[in-house]
Each structure stands twice: as structure tokens, then as C-alpha cells.
Scaffold this motif. Structure first.
Motif, PDB file in Angstrom:
ATOM      1  N   UNK A  41      77.390  42.785  16.572  1.00 12.74           N
ATOM      2  CA  UNK A  41      78.814  42.843  16.902  1.00 12.74           C
ATOM      3  C   UNK A  41      79.084  42.743  18.404  1.00 12.74           C
ATOM      4  N   UNK A  42      78.459  43.602  19.181  1.00  6.50           N
ATOM      5  CA  UNK A  42      78.754  43.643  20.619  1.00  6.50           C
ATOM      6  C   UNK A  42      78.429  42.314  21.284  1.00  6.50           C
ATOM      7  N   UNK A  43      77.309  41.694  20.907  1.00  4.11           N
ATOM      8  CA  UNK A  43      76.935  40.403  21.493  1.00  4.11           C
ATOM      9  C   UNK A  43      77.904  39.308  21.073  1.00  4.11           C
ATOM     10  N   UNK A  44      78.400  39.379  19.828  1.00  5.05           N
ATOM     11  CA  UNK A  44      79.392  38.399  19.370  1.00  5.05           C
ATOM     12  C   UNK A  44      80.642  38.464  20.241  1.00  5.05           C
ATOM     13  N   UNK A  45      81.135  39.679  20.456  1.00  4.85           N
ATOM     14  CA  UNK A  45      82.348  39.849  21.263  1.00  4.85           C
ATOM     15  C   UNK A  45      82.108  39.364  22.683  1.00  4.85           C
ATOM     16  N   UNK A  46      81.005  39.779  23.271  1.00  6.38           N
ATOM     17  CA  UNK A  46      80.707  39.435  24.659  1.00  6.38           C
ATOM     18  C   UNK A  46      80.573  37.928  24.846  1.00  6.38           C
ATOM     19  N   UNK A  47      79.954  37.248  23.899  1.00  8.58           N
ATOM     20  CA  UNK A  47      79.666  35.822  24.061  1.00  8.58           C
ATOM     21  C   UNK A  47      80.842  34.926  23.721  1.00  8.58           C
ATOM     22  N   UNK A  48      81.723  35.364  22.796  1.00 13.64           N
ATOM     23  CA  UNK A  48      82.691  34.435  22.218  1.00 13.64           C
ATOM     24  C   UNK A  48      84.152  34.732  22.536  1.00 13.64           C
ATOM     25  N   UNK A  49      84.492  35.964  22.814  1.00 11.92           N
ATOM     26  CA  UNK A  49      85.906  36.342  22.917  1.00 11.92           C
ATOM     27  C   UNK A  49      86.659  35.542  23.969  1.00 11.92           C
ATOM     28  N   UNK A  50      86.022  35.247  25.097  1.00 16.66           N
ATOM     29  CA  UNK A  50      86.734  34.595  26.193  1.00 16.66           C
ATOM     30  C   UNK A  50      86.639  33.087  26.222  1.00 16.66           C
ATOM     31  N   UNK A  86      87.341  29.194  25.795  1.00 20.65           N
ATOM     32  CA  UNK A  86      88.611  28.461  25.697  1.00 20.65           C
ATOM     33  C   UNK A  86      88.894  27.900  24.309  1.00 20.65           C
ATOM     34  N   UNK A  87      87.848  27.613  23.548  1.00 16.55           N
ATOM     35  CA  UNK A  87      88.055  27.059  22.217  1.00 16.55           C
ATOM     36  C   UNK A  87      88.356  28.088  21.148  1.00 16.55           C
ATOM     37  N   UNK A  88      88.282  29.373  21.502  1.00 15.55           N
ATOM     38  CA  UNK A  88      88.527  30.461  20.549  1.00 15.55           C
ATOM     39  C   UNK A  88      89.992  30.888  20.628  1.00 15.55           C
ATOM     40  N   UNK A  89      90.692  30.772  19.513  1.00 18.97           N
ATOM     41  CA  UNK A  89      92.107  31.152  19.482  1.00 18.97           C
ATOM     42  C   UNK A  89      92.305  32.592  19.050  1.00 18.97           C
ATOM     43  N   UNK A  90      91.274  33.225  18.523  1.00 18.46           N
ATOM     44  CA  UNK A  90      91.377  34.610  18.093  1.00 18.46           C
ATOM     45  C   UNK A  90      90.083  35.053  17.449  1.00 18.46           C
ATOM     46  N   UNK A  91      89.989  36.340  17.164  1.00 18.45           N
ATOM     47  CA  UNK A  91      88.817  36.916  16.520  1.00 18.45           C
ATOM     48  C   UNK A  91      89.229  37.616  15.237  1.00 18.45           C
ATOM     49  N   UNK A  92      88.360  37.548  14.227  1.00 13.91           N
ATOM     50  CA  UNK A  92      88.577  38.239  12.960  1.00 13.91           C
ATOM     51  C   UNK A  92      87.458  39.253  12.776  1.00 13.91           C
ATOM     52  N   UNK A  93      87.847  40.499  12.478  1.00 15.69           N
ATOM     53  CA  UNK A  93      86.874  41.571  12.297  1.00 15.69           C
ATOM     54  C   UNK A  93      86.750  41.934  10.825  1.00 15.69           C
ATOM     55  N   UNK A 128      88.682  50.424  16.223  1.00 17.40           N
ATOM     56  CA  UNK A 128      87.668  49.377  16.051  1.00 17.40           C
ATOM     57  C   UNK A 128      87.939  48.168  16.949  1.00 17.40           C
ATOM     58  N   UNK A 129      89.205  48.002  17.372  1.00 16.70           N
ATOM     59  CA  UNK A 129      89.614  46.787  18.060  1.00 16.70           C
ATOM     60  C   UNK A 129      89.702  46.934  19.584  1.00 16.70           C
ATOM     61  N   UNK A 130      89.416  48.117  20.089  1.00 19.87           N
ATOM     62  CA  UNK A 130      89.628  48.355  21.523  1.00 19.87           C
ATOM     63  C   UNK A 130      88.840  47.387  22.394  1.00 19.87           C
ATOM     64  N   UNK A 131      87.537  47.281  22.166  1.00 20.58           N
ATOM     65  CA  UNK A 131      86.702  46.406  22.986  1.00 20.58           C
ATOM     66  C   UNK A 131      87.053  44.942  22.756  1.00 20.58           C
ATOM     67  N   UNK A 132      87.375  44.569  21.516  1.00 20.17           N
ATOM     68  CA  UNK A 132      87.745  43.196  21.213  1.00 20.17           C
ATOM     69  C   UNK A 132      89.025  42.809  21.940  1.00 20.17           C
ATOM     70  N   UNK A 133      89.993  43.708  21.927  1.00 16.74           N
ATOM     71  CA  UNK A 133      91.277  43.434  22.567  1.00 16.74           C
ATOM     72  C   UNK A 133      91.094  43.205  24.063  1.00 16.74           C
ATOM     73  N   UNK A 134      90.260  44.002  24.675  1.00 13.34           N
ATOM     74  CA  UNK A 134      90.020  43.854  26.106  1.00 13.34           C
ATOM     75  C   UNK A 134      89.297  42.556  26.414  1.00 13.34           C
ATOM     76  N   UNK A 135      88.319  42.211  25.598  1.00 13.42           N
ATOM     77  CA  UNK A 135      87.516  41.008  25.861  1.00 13.42           C
ATOM     78  C   UNK A 135      88.263  39.730  25.518  1.00 13.42           C
ATOM     79  N   UNK A 136      89.158  39.803  24.530  1.00 14.41           N
ATOM     80  CA  UNK A 136      89.838  38.592  24.051  1.00 14.41           C
ATOM     81  C   UNK A 136      91.042  38.208  24.896  1.00 14.41           C
ATOM     82  N   UNK A 137      91.370  39.002  25.882  1.00 17.41           N
ATOM     83  CA  UNK A 137      92.435  38.691  26.857  1.00 17.41           C
ATOM     84  C   UNK A 137      93.711  38.136  26.214  1.00 17.41           C
ATOM     85  N   UNK A 138      94.275  38.922  25.324  1.00  9.55           N
ATOM     86  CA  UNK A 138      95.565  38.571  24.752  1.00  9.55           C
ATOM     87  C   UNK A 138      95.531  37.674  23.533  1.00  9.55           C
ATOM     88  N   UNK A 139      94.360  37.227  23.117  1.00  5.84           N
ATOM     89  CA  UNK A 139      94.281  36.386  21.919  1.00  5.84           C
ATOM     90  C   UNK A 139      94.529  37.239  20.671  1.00  5.84           C
TER      91      UNK A 139
END
Length: 273
Positions: free
Chosen positions: A74-83, A85-92, A100-111
């Protein structure tokens, strides 16, 4: 009117040659899957493949379903993919609480973030889950939920849960949720019935596991010609005001007019999309 995706098509994360083919299927949203569709010993390589493919894009095109919070990936997925440009959002998957979404929200920068409701615990925590930072929409993982709950059947057996998901989404101001997959890929009529059932319960879309399901789902979530004709007649009958107006022997009040407006708005939005 903002329209939510009707057809949400999954594509395996270790099959990059299928990514653009999935987009060409007509699906409203394509989700690259790092969870169920990828074997454990291939997850790291699949993550690298997704990174390399989406890092070269100049605009967001894909949501990525990462691995659940309780996994080693999980953590590596978020770190590698959240930011990317081709990623429009993340699904958990297996989402159960807002935290559960705190780290994802921070890494995904508004996505926008998407939560899969797949456990009994998640259903009982829906009031908390829908407050997750950055959360845009809930999806009902019906197959996993049945397994967790010990329920055999995805129709009336879990319709109460469908209602709970719809009501909590509505109360939190989220987009209308997404119903789970229909696993029989050979029966388009059954798929259409499943999608219509979900629509009548207040869902706005349906998860798809094969491109052949996309058009059936898209059609099922469009306002029907009969509905559009009825809504048009309602609006003509009130002609800008209410008063004591009846149509087909039924009183036209504000809830009826609101429904007519929603139908016509959705029809116009999908026609121009």
C-alpha cells in the motif's frame, strides 16, 4: 450539470497494452487495478509498469486501484503513483474509515479519491467513512462484501446495504455511488437488469470487468426516452410556475418538478459529453 461516470471499467495493472484499449471501449472511467487483478509476486513489477506508462502522460486519464491499507504494497503504491500526471485519482479497496485516506489525500494533491465498500465493518462505519478527506465517491464491492458477511446472493439479500450506501453518499454530498460487478459476462440481458436495479436504488454507475459490459451499463444509466418525454411534459405543464397543476391525473408539486429537472439535466449532459 456535472455528470458522474456510469461505467467504471477495470483493467489489469500488469497489462499495459490494454490501458488505451480500455479507454477506447467507451467506458466513462478506466481503473487500472493493482489489487485483485495482479498476483502477489507481480505487484511490484506492475507498479513500476504503471509508473513508467503514466509518468509520460501530460493529462490525467486513469484512476488506479491501489492495494489495501493492511498490505505490504500500500505505502509504496501511494508513494509511487499518487502524484503522476496520468493519474486522475486513486481507489482504495477494503476502505473502512475516514482516517484510511489521510496519507492518500496528502500525496494525491487534490485528486479525487474513491472508496470501495467491501466489508461489514465499512457498512457500520459509513457515517465516518464518507467524511474522508478528498473522497469523491463510494463503490460497492458486492462480491467481497458477500464473502465477508456470509451472505449468498447479490440481489435482495444486500439491497438494504445498497440503500445505506446511497443515503450516506447523498447526505455527505458525494456523487451517486457505484454498484458492484455482474460476474456473468455472457448474459447482457441480466447485466441490463442488474444495472437498472442499481439505478432504481439510487446508484449512478456500475463496475465493469470486461469491455463488452460497458455499452449495456452506459445505456442503463441514461434517462429513458419515456422519462425524458415525461419530464418535458412536466416542465411544459408548470410553464415557469406551480399552482394547482395536474398531469395525467396526478398533482405536480416541487419534488416532481425537481425530478423532472434532474432527468432533463442528465439527458442534456450525457448528450453533450
Amino acid at each position: 450539470m456535472t455528470i458522474a461516470a456510469r461505467s467504471i471499467l477495470f483493467v489489469p495493472g500488469d497489462r499495459p497494452e490494454r490501458f488505451d484499449k480500455a479507454r477506447a471501449s467507451g467506458a466513462d472511467l478506466v481503473v487500472i487495478d493493482l489489487e485483485d487483478a495482479v498476483l502477489p509476486d507481480r505487484k511490484a513489477a506492475a507498479r513500476d509498469t504503471i509508473h513508467d506508462t503514466l509518468a509520460d502522460l501530460t493529462e490525467p486519464r486513469f484512476v488506479v486501484r491501489i492495494n489495501s491499507l493492511d498490505t505490504e504494497w500500500h505505502a509504496d503504491d501511494v508513494r509511487a503513483l499518487a502524484g503522476l500526471p496520468g493519474v486522475s485519482g486513486l481507489m482504495l479497496p477494503k476502505a473502512e474509515r475516514a482516517s484510511d485516506f489521510a496519507a492518500m489525500h496528502e500525496a494525491a494533491t487534490g485528486k479525487p479519491l474513491h472508496a470501495l465498500v467491501e466489508t461489514v465493518s465499512a457498512v457500520f462505519a459509513l457515517a465516518d467513512l464518507v467524511t474522508a478527506p478528498g473522497l469523491a465517491r463510494l463503490s460497492f464491492g458486492t462480491v467481497d462484501f458477500q464473502a465477508d458477511a456470509g451472505i449468498d446472493g447479490d440481489g435482495a439479500e444486500i439491497d438494504h446495504v445498497r440503500t445505506m450506501i446511497v443515503l450516506h453518499s447523498r447526505n455527505a454530498g458525494l456523487a451517486a455511488p457505484v454498484d458492484g460487478v455482474s460476474t456473468d459476462l455472457s448474459d447482457d440481458a441480466a447485466l441490463a437488469r442488474d444495472a437498472d436495479h442499481a439505478r432504481r436504488f439510487g446508484f449512478g454507475g456500475k463496475l465493469c470487468v470486461h469491455p463488452r459490459q460497458v455499452q449495456v451499463v452506459n445505456t442503463a444509466f441514461l434517462p429513458s426516452d419515456v422519462d425524458v418525454q415525461w419530464a418535458t411534459r412536466v416542465m411544459a405543464a408548470i410553464d415557469g410556475g406551480f399552482g394547482a397543476v395536474a398531469l395525467d391525473g396526478k398533482l405536480i408539486d416541487k419534488p416532481v418538478v425537481d425530478r423532472a429537472r434532474r432527468l432533463l439535466g442528465a439527458h442534456a449532459a450525457y448528450q453533450s459529453a
